[in-house]
Design an enzyme around this catalytic site. Sequence first.
Site, PDB file in Angstrom:
ATOM      1  N   ARG A 220      29.763  39.841  31.423  1.00 35.33           N
ATOM      2  CA  ARG A 220      29.608  40.175  32.841  1.00 35.33           C
ATOM      3  C   ARG A 220      29.425  38.901  33.674  1.00 35.33           C
ATOM      4  O   ARG A 220      29.913  38.797  34.799  1.00 35.33           O
ATOM      5  CB  ARG A 220      28.467  41.174  33.050  1.00 35.33           C
ATOM      6  CG  ARG A 220      28.861  42.548  32.517  1.00 35.33           C
ATOM      7  CD  ARG A 220      27.877  43.624  32.830  1.00 35.33           C
ATOM      8  NE  ARG A 220      27.886  44.060  34.220  1.00 35.33           N
ATOM      9  CZ  ARG A 220      28.779  44.904  34.741  1.00 35.33           C
ATOM     10  NH1 ARG A 220      29.768  45.371  34.001  1.00 35.33           N
ATOM     11  NH2 ARG A 220      28.691  45.265  36.009  1.00 35.33           N
TER      12      ARG A 220
ATOM     13  N   LYS B 238      43.317  43.911  33.377  1.00 32.42           N
ATOM     14  CA  LYS B 238      43.914  44.968  34.201  1.00 32.42           C
ATOM     15  C   LYS B 238      45.356  44.659  34.627  1.00 32.42           C
ATOM     16  O   LYS B 238      45.795  43.505  34.542  1.00 32.42           O
ATOM     17  CB  LYS B 238      43.027  45.185  35.428  1.00 32.42           C
ATOM     18  CG  LYS B 238      41.612  45.679  35.107  1.00 32.42           C
ATOM     19  CD  LYS B 238      40.870  46.020  36.390  1.00 32.42           C
ATOM     20  CE  LYS B 238      39.473  46.535  36.105  1.00 32.42           C
ATOM     21  NZ  LYS B 238      38.803  46.987  37.351  1.00 32.42           N
TER      22      LYS B 238
ATOM     23  N   HIS C  60      37.842  44.365  33.416  1.00 34.80           N
ATOM     24  CA  HIS C  60      36.713  45.285  33.303  1.00 34.80           C
ATOM     25  C   HIS C  60      35.874  44.844  32.113  1.00 34.80           C
ATOM     26  O   HIS C  60      36.412  44.408  31.104  1.00 34.80           O
ATOM     27  CB  HIS C  60      37.198  46.721  33.056  1.00 34.80           C
ATOM     28  CG  HIS C  60      36.085  47.624  32.576  1.00 34.80           C
ATOM     29  ND1 HIS C  60      35.227  48.242  33.441  1.00 34.80           N
ATOM     30  CD2 HIS C  60      35.671  47.943  31.317  1.00 34.80           C
ATOM     31  CE1 HIS C  60      34.320  48.925  32.732  1.00 34.80           C
ATOM     32  NE2 HIS C  60      34.574  48.762  31.443  1.00 34.80           N
TER      33      HIS C  60
ATOM     34  N   THR D 245      31.932  42.177  40.872  1.00 37.05           N
ATOM     35  CA  THR D 245      33.031  43.159  41.011  1.00 37.05           C
ATOM     36  C   THR D 245      33.940  42.794  42.179  1.00 37.05           C
ATOM     37  O   THR D 245      35.167  42.827  42.061  1.00 37.05           O
ATOM     38  CB  THR D 245      32.445  44.581  41.229  1.00 37.05           C
ATOM     39  OG1 THR D 245      31.571  44.872  40.143  1.00 37.05           O
ATOM     40  CG2 THR D 245      33.540  45.626  41.283  1.00 37.05           C
TER      41      THR D 245
ATOM     42  N   ASN E 133      40.771  43.613  40.456  1.00 33.28           N
ATOM     43  CA  ASN E 133      39.813  42.542  40.129  1.00 33.28           C
ATOM     44  C   ASN E 133      39.971  42.024  38.697  1.00 33.28           C
ATOM     45  O   ASN E 133      39.038  41.495  38.103  1.00 33.28           O
ATOM     46  CB  ASN E 133      38.377  42.984  40.441  1.00 33.28           C
ATOM     47  CG  ASN E 133      37.917  44.169  39.621  1.00 33.28           C
ATOM     48  OD1 ASN E 133      38.692  44.726  38.840  1.00 33.28           O
ATOM     49  ND2 ASN E 133      36.668  44.544  39.765  1.00 33.28           N
TER      50      ASN E 133
ATOM     51  N   TYR F 290      37.273  56.306  33.367  1.00 28.90           N
ATOM     52  CA  TYR F 290      36.525  56.095  34.607  1.00 28.90           C
ATOM     53  C   TYR F 290      35.857  57.369  35.127  1.00 28.90           C
ATOM     54  O   TYR F 290      35.526  57.455  36.311  1.00 28.90           O
ATOM     55  CB  TYR F 290      37.450  55.504  35.674  1.00 28.90           C
ATOM     56  CG  TYR F 290      37.687  54.021  35.507  1.00 28.90           C
ATOM     57  CD1 TYR F 290      36.639  53.107  35.565  1.00 28.90           C
ATOM     58  CD2 TYR F 290      38.967  53.512  35.304  1.00 28.90           C
ATOM     59  CE1 TYR F 290      36.850  51.737  35.419  1.00 28.90           C
ATOM     60  CE2 TYR F 290      39.191  52.147  35.163  1.00 28.90           C
ATOM     61  CZ  TYR F 290      38.122  51.268  35.223  1.00 28.90           C
ATOM     62  OH  TYR F 290      38.328  49.912  35.092  1.00 28.90           O
TER      63      TYR F 290
ATOM     64  N   ARG G  81      36.953  36.470  37.872  1.00 28.26           N
ATOM     65  CA  ARG G  81      37.322  37.130  39.128  1.00 28.26           C
ATOM     66  C   ARG G  81      37.465  36.120  40.275  1.00 28.26           C
ATOM     67  O   ARG G  81      38.322  36.294  41.139  1.00 28.26           O
ATOM     68  CB  ARG G  81      36.314  38.227  39.443  1.00 28.26           C
ATOM     69  CG  ARG G  81      36.551  39.454  38.539  1.00 28.26           C
ATOM     70  CD  ARG G  81      35.421  40.425  38.614  1.00 28.26           C
ATOM     71  NE  ARG G  81      35.720  41.682  37.936  1.00 28.26           N
ATOM     72  CZ  ARG G  81      34.782  42.542  37.552  1.00 28.26           C
ATOM     73  NH1 ARG G  81      33.510  42.266  37.767  1.00 28.26           N
ATOM     74  NH2 ARG G  81      35.123  43.665  36.961  1.00 28.26           N
TER      75      ARG G  81
HETATM   76  P1  CMP Z   1      35.410  48.108  36.912  1.00 27.38           P
HETATM   77  O1  CMP Z   1      34.421  47.203  36.307  1.00 27.38           O
HETATM   78  O2  CMP Z   1      36.672  48.312  36.186  1.00 27.38           O
HETATM   79  O3  CMP Z   1      34.734  49.537  37.193  1.00 27.38           O
HETATM   80  C1  CMP Z   1      35.134  50.389  38.234  1.00 27.38           C
HETATM   81  C2  CMP Z   1      36.169  49.782  39.111  1.00 27.38           C
HETATM   82  O4  CMP Z   1      36.402  50.433  40.352  1.00 27.38           O
HETATM   83  C3  CMP Z   1      35.736  48.394  39.493  1.00 27.38           C
HETATM   84  O5  CMP Z   1      35.805  47.534  38.385  1.00 27.38           O
HETATM   85  C4  CMP Z   1      36.702  48.075  40.658  1.00 27.38           C
HETATM   86  O6  CMP Z   1      37.885  47.460  40.228  1.00 27.38           O
HETATM   87  C5  CMP Z   1      37.061  49.468  41.177  1.00 27.38           C
HETATM   88  N1  CMP Z   1      36.678  49.643  42.567  1.00 27.38           N
HETATM   89  C6  CMP Z   1      37.531  49.875  43.589  1.00 27.38           C
HETATM   90  N2  CMP Z   1      36.870  49.992  44.746  1.00 27.38           N
HETATM   91  C7  CMP Z   1      35.558  49.818  44.461  1.00 27.38           C
HETATM   92  C8  CMP Z   1      34.363  49.827  45.249  1.00 27.38           C
HETATM   93  N3  CMP Z   1      34.385  50.020  46.562  1.00 27.38           N
HETATM   94  N4  CMP Z   1      33.189  49.612  44.612  1.00 27.38           N
HETATM   95  C9  CMP Z   1      33.147  49.417  43.257  1.00 27.38           C
HETATM   96  N5  CMP Z   1      34.250  49.411  42.475  1.00 27.38           N
HETATM   97  C10 CMP Z   1      35.437  49.603  43.066  1.00 27.38           C
END
Ligand code: CMP
Length: 139
Positions: free
Chosen positions: A86, A10, A116, A92, A113, A50, A103
């Site tokens: 993962r 990212k 993805h 996350t 983070n 997304y 992460r």
């Molecule tokens: P990703 O795996 O890219 O999928 C969705 C993304 O939303 C997640 O990683 C986070 O970077 C982002 N995100 C931002 N805020 C939140 C939240 N409160 N809960 C989950 N994902 C979030």
Amino acid sequence: MTERTFSIIKPDATRRNLTGAINAVIEAAGLRIVAQRRVHLTEAQAKKFYEVHAERPFYGELVAQMTAEPVVVQVLEGENAVAKYREVMGATNPANADEGTIRKQFALSIGENSVHGSDSLENAKIEIEQFFTEDQIVG
Ligand code: CMP
């Protein structure tokens, strides 16, 4: 079973010049980078990618962050690649990520983070097809 998963390095990570450091963690875990491209996502691409989060309160910020600077899109291949990646990424929210995960080492916040990874084999296929044709994936 040998699988393919989809990964994005990212903007928070590309901005800090962490592509190589993250790839080193991926490769050390035994995953092979079988396709990779640096791309500046358009708003339309990020919104589509997304789409499942469209109703979530963080959607607007997520799209803004993902289009702010270039990303690196990748296909990773290996034994149980979806679950393995993962594990390698960590939770996350980096505050909950295990030691040694990407992460834990690099993420700034739940939004920024660093990476993805697909959450299922089915989604991996859908996500890979958004960015790569079969001939661009060299296993
Ligand atoms: P990703 O795996 O890219 O999928 C969705 C993304 O939303 C997640 O990683 C986070 O970077 C982002 N995100 C931002 N805020 C939140 C939240 N409160 N809960 C989950 N994902 C979030």
